[in-house]
Design a protein around this motif. Structure first.
Motif, PDB file in Angstrom:
ATOM      1  N   GLN A 211       9.775   2.164   7.872  1.00 12.85           N
ATOM      2  CA  GLN A 211       9.351   1.730   9.202  1.00 12.85           C
ATOM      3  C   GLN A 211       8.613   0.401   9.119  1.00 12.85           C
ATOM      4  N   LEU A 212       7.748   0.268   8.113  1.00 19.93           N
ATOM      5  CA  LEU A 212       7.026  -0.993   7.937  1.00 19.93           C
ATOM      6  C   LEU A 212       7.986  -2.124   7.603  1.00 19.93           C
ATOM      7  N   LYS A 213       8.980  -1.842   6.781  1.00 15.01           N
ATOM      8  CA  LYS A 213       9.960  -2.881   6.447  1.00 15.01           C
ATOM      9  C   LYS A 213      10.721  -3.317   7.699  1.00 15.01           C
TER      10      LYS A 213
ATOM     11  N   HIS B  86       0.833  -1.207   0.000  1.00 11.98           N
ATOM     12  CA  HIS B  86       0.000   0.000   0.000  1.00 11.98           C
ATOM     13  C   HIS B  86       0.869   1.259   0.000  1.00 11.98           C
ATOM     14  N   LYS B  87       1.935   1.259   0.808  1.00  7.71           N
ATOM     15  CA  LYS B  87       2.845   2.401   0.822  1.00  7.71           C
ATOM     16  C   LYS B  87       3.550   2.553  -0.522  1.00  7.71           C
ATOM     17  N   ASN B  88       3.919   1.439  -1.128  1.00  7.90           N
ATOM     18  CA  ASN B  88       4.537   1.507  -2.460  1.00  7.90           C
ATOM     19  C   ASN B  88       3.583   2.141  -3.463  1.00  7.90           C
ATOM     20  N   ASN B  89       2.303   1.762  -3.358  1.00 11.61           N
ATOM     21  CA  ASN B  89       1.310   2.350  -4.265  1.00 11.61           C
ATOM     22  C   ASN B  89       1.185   3.854  -4.033  1.00 11.61           C
TER      23      ASN B  89
ATOM     24  N   SER C 190       7.826  11.552   3.726  1.00 12.84           N
ATOM     25  CA  SER C 190       6.990  10.922   4.752  1.00 12.84           C
ATOM     26  C   SER C 190       6.616   9.504   4.361  1.00 12.84           C
ATOM     27  N   LYS C 191       6.221   9.338   3.099  1.00 14.83           N
ATOM     28  CA  LYS C 191       5.831   7.996   2.658  1.00 14.83           C
ATOM     29  C   LYS C 191       7.022   7.048   2.649  1.00 14.83           C
ATOM     30  N   GLU C 192       8.172   7.522   2.272  1.00 14.71           N
ATOM     31  CA  GLU C 192       9.369   6.678   2.292  1.00 14.71           C
ATOM     32  C   GLU C 192       9.710   6.276   3.724  1.00 14.71           C
TER      33      GLU C 192
END
Length: 457
Positions: free
Chosen positions: A216-218, A36-39, A209-211
């Motif tokens: 963080q998710l990774k 989702h973050k990648n999208n 921010s998205k990166e």
């Protein structure tokens, strides 16, 4: 022993099932969140092209505004040149007119005092010969013609003077209009540059921010997967233990199968011995039988757990009503007092005497008129009063020019379309950045009167 083995087996199976199922679901959830973050990042990168197009468009607008400003500056320079030439022509005409007027006035006075109105008659009567008469007549005619030409030229010069003054006023109005457009262009340029900065900053912040969220998710996924690997190792050890228990259980079952045969043989021998023993015992008489005395079984009392008492809710005291203090009606705003830091503003302004005028200059080495006033106020008060004349008009209270004191702002032009600003010094003087080719200097209301003043609040 058998029950213990079964219990161990169940516990091992339950442990494996508890560890394995959440690991699969949680890993999937992390993958979905990362995807989702990648999208979102891909969408932002797609939006970057649109933003870059807007940025390019804004850059083109800024470039166009700068080109228009340069054209207006050139037109302003041309107008200044025309006005300067007109002023020089007006000065020369005025000088010639004044000289002729003096000569004409002197001739008129001599004519009136000395009675030279009959001078032509004396020239004719006192001529010695015809040739002398002709010569004298020609001389008189030349003088009269020169006087007539002087009077005609005087009239022509006066008309030219009036015309040039009108033209000078018109050119000055054109100059003021040009300066007003330049100030408006400056405001539009600052607005476009601010929009451009917002676009770039917003895009960079969103992508960053998205990166960060993706990283963080990774990190969370990596930590979770490491934990699941540890759990799987524990599960593997539990499975090995379970296999060992299964082997032990199989061995125990083999032992249990062999035990019943020995027990059957022992039971048969015991039965035979019992039969023999019974046959040797005499039969009991009925009288010998005694009734069985019942044994009282003590009653078992099961303790009943009392329900926990519900704690009483503490009573909340009702707050006493707060007495409202009546708000006094606002008093009318008095006229603004003179600026307390007026002397500091004037002192800072004097520090820049002699620095050149450059359109768009904001200091500290070059200034235009509004850039100069903005810089001085920013240095002394820390307040940004605006980057061009129109917003500076709203920096305080409008007052009459006659009320202006040291540190107040003076404006030229109509409110909302002013074209020049200066800092009042008091006593009818001001300090300002005049125009291209000039330096910061002191001017006076008598030479160029401002339209209105503003006392900065």
């Amino acid at each position: 022993m058998k029950r213990k083995l079964i219990t161990s087996f169940c516990l091992c199976g339950l442990t494996i099932s508890l560890f394995a199922v959440p690991a699969q679901v949680s890993a999937t959830d992390y993958d979905q969140m990362i995807q989702h973050k990648n999208n979102e990042i891909n969408q932002l990168r797609s939006q970057r092209q649109a933003v870059q197009q807007r940025i390019s468009h804004l850059n083109q607008e800024i470039g166009s505004i700068n080109q228009e400003a340069q054209a207006l500056l050139q037109a302003q320079d041309n107008l200044y040149a025309v006005i300067d030439q007109l002023e020089e022509d007006i000065e020369q005409l005025q000088t010639r007119i004044d000289k002729r007027a003096a000569n004409i006035e002197e001739q008129a006075r001599e004519t009136q005092v000395n009675g030279k109105s009959d001078q032509l008659m004396h020239v004719v009567l006192e001529a010695d010969s015809i040739s002398d008469f002709v010569g004298r007549l020609h001389a008189m005619t030349t003088i009269i013609r020169a006087n007539n030409q002087m009077i005609t030229q005087q009239k022509t010069d006066q008309e030219a003077l009036a015309s040039k003054r009108v033209e000078s006023q018109e050119k000055m109005q054109d100059l003021h209009d040009t300066q007003s457009r330049l100030e408006a262009q400056k405001g539009e340029l600052e607005s476009k540059q601010a929009d451009l900065n917002v676009e770039v900053s917003t895009l960079a912040y969103q992508e960053s921010s998205k990166e960060d969220e993706k990283q963080q998710l990774k990190a969370e996924k990596d930590a979770y997967e490491a934990e699941q690997a540890r759990i799987r190792e524990e599960a593997a050890r539990a499975a090995a233990m379970q296999a060992q228990i299964e082997a032990e259980r199989a061995a125990q079952e083999a032992i249990v199968v062999a035990v019943p045969d020995n027990e059957a043989e022992a039971e048969a021998n015991t039965a035979e011995d019992a039969t023999e023993t019974v046959s040797d015992v005499p039969a009991a008489t009925p009288e010998a039988e005694q009734p069985l005395t019942p044994v009282d079984t003590p009653a078992v009392t099961v303790p009943v757990e009392e329900a926990p008492s519900t704690p009483s809710t503490p009573s909340i005291p009702t707050p006493a009503p707060v007495e409202q203090t009546p708000v006094p009606a606002p008093k009318p705003t008095p006229a603004p007092a003179p600026a307390s830091n007026g002397s500091a503003i004037v002192a800072e302004a004097y520090n820049h005497i002699g620095k050149p005028y450059v359109w768009g200059g904001k200091g500290p080495d070059v200034f235009d008129c509004s850039g100069f006033t903005r810089y001085v106020y920013l240095q002394v008060t820390g307040r940004d009063i605006g980057g061009w004349t129109v917003p500076q008009e709203s920096a305080g209270t409008v007052i009459a020019v006659s009320e202006a004191q040291a540190g107040d702002l003076l404006f030229w032009g109509s409110a909302g379309s002013t074209h020049h600003v200066a800092i009042a010094l008091g006593g009818g003087q001001y300090i300002h950045a005049p125009r291209p080719g000039k330096t910061i200097s002191v001017g006076s209301n008598s030479s160029w009167a401002p339209s209105f003043a503003v006392r900065v609040n």
